[in-house]
Design a protein around this motif. Structure first.
Motif, mmCIF file in Angstrom:
data_model
loop_
_atom_site.group_PDB
_atom_site.id
_atom_site.type_symbol
_atom_site.label_atom_id
_atom_site.label_comp_id
_atom_site.label_asym_id
_atom_site.label_seq_id
_atom_site.Cartn_x
_atom_site.Cartn_y
_atom_site.Cartn_z
ATOM 1 N N ALA A 100 -13.819 32.729 25.457
ATOM 2 C CA ALA A 100 -14.597 31.487 25.499
ATOM 3 C C ALA A 100 -14.306 30.773 24.176
ATOM 4 O O ALA A 100 -13.528 31.272 23.357
ATOM 5 C CB ALA A 100 -16.090 31.760 25.677
ATOM 6 N N ASP A 134 -20.258 23.553 27.724
ATOM 7 C CA ASP A 134 -18.851 23.700 27.341
ATOM 8 C C ASP A 134 -18.730 23.914 25.839
ATOM 9 O O ASP A 134 -18.699 22.943 25.087
ATOM 10 C CB ASP A 134 -18.091 22.450 27.788
ATOM 11 N N ASP A 135 -18.607 25.136 25.323
ATOM 12 C CA ASP A 135 -18.490 26.342 26.126
ATOM 13 C C ASP A 135 -19.354 27.425 25.492
ATOM 14 O O ASP A 135 -19.057 28.591 25.583
ATOM 15 C CB ASP A 135 -17.022 26.762 26.196
ATOM 16 N N GLY A 138 -20.491 29.767 27.911
ATOM 17 C CA GLY A 138 -19.497 30.795 28.200
ATOM 18 C C GLY A 138 -19.552 31.925 27.192
ATOM 19 O O GLY A 138 -19.447 33.109 27.547
ATOM 20 N N GLU A 169 -10.518 25.008 20.676
ATOM 21 C CA GLU A 169 -10.049 24.667 22.014
ATOM 22 C C GLU A 169 -10.138 23.172 22.261
ATOM 23 O O GLU A 169 -9.244 22.571 22.866
ATOM 24 C CB GLU A 169 -10.857 25.441 23.065
ATOM 25 N N ASP A 196 -14.439 29.309 30.993
ATOM 26 C CA ASP A 196 -14.342 27.934 30.521
ATOM 27 C C ASP A 196 -14.028 26.978 31.664
ATOM 28 O O ASP A 196 -13.336 25.978 31.482
ATOM 29 C CB ASP A 196 -13.256 27.833 29.434
ATOM 30 N N GLY A 425 -16.707 30.314 35.089
ATOM 31 C CA GLY A 425 -17.422 29.379 34.234
ATOM 32 C C GLY A 425 -18.870 29.246 34.620
ATOM 33 O O GLY A 425 -19.337 29.816 35.623
#
Length: 464
Positions: A100, A134-135, A138, A169, A196, A425
């Protein structure tokens, strides 16, 4: 221990009981504005990495937890801090890599938020805040699932686990490939879970089996050596804005579908999805029609798309009666599964050069590629995750494509060619990731945590 119903029930109960703590921890993460863009306070990104590392240590699962950076290829710079936690497999069990990211998008115009972007706020069964979906959700799905499995299995927990929480990311994963190479030994896995992606809706989980790629670049259009008076020379001299508008309009046909020769489509069946649902999930205005042809989901999953995501030109506030000498735009081309992103970029560049009006001078810079991806769904881990989804959500999961891109998956596959990839996700179509009022559906989060915990328990019962 075998994967028996009693153990699965115990894992489900432990995961469910841990949701309030997981949501509290998620709220604490959301309060940290961990934005990887250099224009923002980078100490917050370090703070976020430290918070995630503490959460990983607190699970009691890992033999080693560290915060690490890797070099950015072609530069002397280091990437943003990532968290890497490792537990070696025991007694012939497989190893799972849980991915993640803890960095988030900038908040954008804070006036558009109904509550402060970095103050987690619950409204109508949703948790609002930048990164709530996001994220950082996660991240917490992994942590909460590990807590539940550890609580139930204790010393009988033999599954190998590598937890990799990236820190850049949203900023292009610039050091990602180097990080994988630097830590190849501990990241080598039998199964990779990438938390994700999104779900079909708030009630129905999805296993993402296809992803579009991306070709992203900046285009400068230049027609004049210097600005000139629009009244004195307008009508005879093409300014850069005129050239840019005409050039960009050539990228699409009358329906709004991409009209670039050489961009390919994927031929694949898609589930039913209505225009009414599209309008509900996107906020499409009543008088505005969808674009493209064919099934709506097919346009999103299996066809290319081109979007102008940024423009540098004179602002409305500073406008004057002037012919602009140059205009720059950022173009994002989504690439259908099955086509190489570099080939797609070459097609777009060739199209733009061939259609440059009035002999306008074009310059292409900042070109970046992300490869599309198709998941092999024949492995045993796919069977396990589908079963975990059925048990955790109480409904049949959907195999889904994603119109967006997760370019680093190609890097993961390159370093782990034998690994089975599971793209999951916690987002739903109303999460508004990257937009103002990003949010997480709380019951979806609960089911996602339960499902991942059940998956880990299933993997712990396997031998390789």
């Amino acid at each position: 221990m075998t994967s028996d119903p009693h153990r699965q029930d115990a894992v489900r109960d432990a995961a469910t009981a841990g949701i309030p703590t997981a949501l509290a921890d998620l709220g604490a993460l959301v309060r940290i504005p961990s934005i990887a863009w250099p224009a923002f306070d980078q100490t917050q990104l370090v703070k976020s990495a430290e918070a995630v590392a503490d959460l990983a240590r607190g699970t009691g699962v890992f033999d080693d937890v560290q915060i690490a950076r890797a070099g950015i290829p072609g530069t002397d710079e280091l990437g943003q801090p990532a968290v890497l936690a490792v537990r070696r497999a025991r007694n012939g069990r497989p190893t799972v890599l849980l991915y993640a990211h803890h960095d988030v998008q900038p908040p954008g115009d804070e006036a558009l938020w109904q509550s402060p972007p970095f103050e987690p706020t619950v409204r109508d069964g949703r948790l609002y805040g930048r990164g709530a979906a996001d994220d950082k959700a996660g991240v917490m799905a992994h942590i909460a699932a590990l807590r539940a499995v550890k609580e139930v299995l204790g010393d009988d927990f033999d599954l190998g686990v590598a937890l990799f929480i990236e820190g850049e990311e949203e900023y292009g994963s610039r050091s990602f490939s180097t990080f994988l190479t630097d830590h190849a030994d501990v990241l080598r896995s039998d199964v990779i879970v990438v938390a994700d992606s999104g779900n079909w809706d708030e009630r129905t989980p999805s296993l993402t089996v296809s992803l579009r790629g991306n070709a992203h670049f900046t285009l400068r259009v230049r027609t004049l050596e210097h600005a000139s008076h629009s009244g004195m020379f307008g009508g005879a001299v093409p300014d850069a804005m005129l050239a840019t508008v005409k050039l960009l309009s050539s990228l699409w046909d009358e329906s709004g579908a991409v009209a670039v020769e050489g961009l390919r489509e994927r031929d694949a069946e898609t589930p039913a999805y209505s225009e009414e649902t599209l309008r509900s999930e996107t906020g499409l205005l009543p008088g505005v029609t969808p674009i493209g042809t064919g099934s709506i989901i097919g346009r999103i999953w299996n066809k290319p798309a081109i979007t102008v995501t940024g423009i540098d030109a004179t602002s409305v506030a500073a406008a004057s009666n002037t012919l602009l000498p140059e205009v720059s735009v950022v173009i994002s081309a989504r690439v259908a599964p099955g086509q190489d992103a570099r080939d797609a970029y070459a097609a777009v560049e060739a199209h733009l050069r061939a259609h440059a009006p009035f002999g306008a001078e074009l310059t292409f810079t900042d070109v970046d590629y992300g490869q599309p991806f198709l998941v092999d769904t024949s492995g045993w881990a796919v069977e396990d995750v589908r079963a975990a989804f059925r048990e955790g959500y109480g409904v049949e999961p959907v195999d889904a494509g994603i119109g967006g891109s997760i370019p680093f998956i190609a890097d993961l596959v390159r370093e782990n060619p034998g690994a089975q990839i599971l793209v999951t996700g916690v987002e739903d179509p109303h999460s508004r990731a990257h937009s103002p009022n990003e949010s997480l559906h709380l019951d979806t989060f609960r089911k996602a945590v339960v499902s991942e915990a059940l998956l880990l328990a299933k993997l712990d019962a396997r031998t390789v």
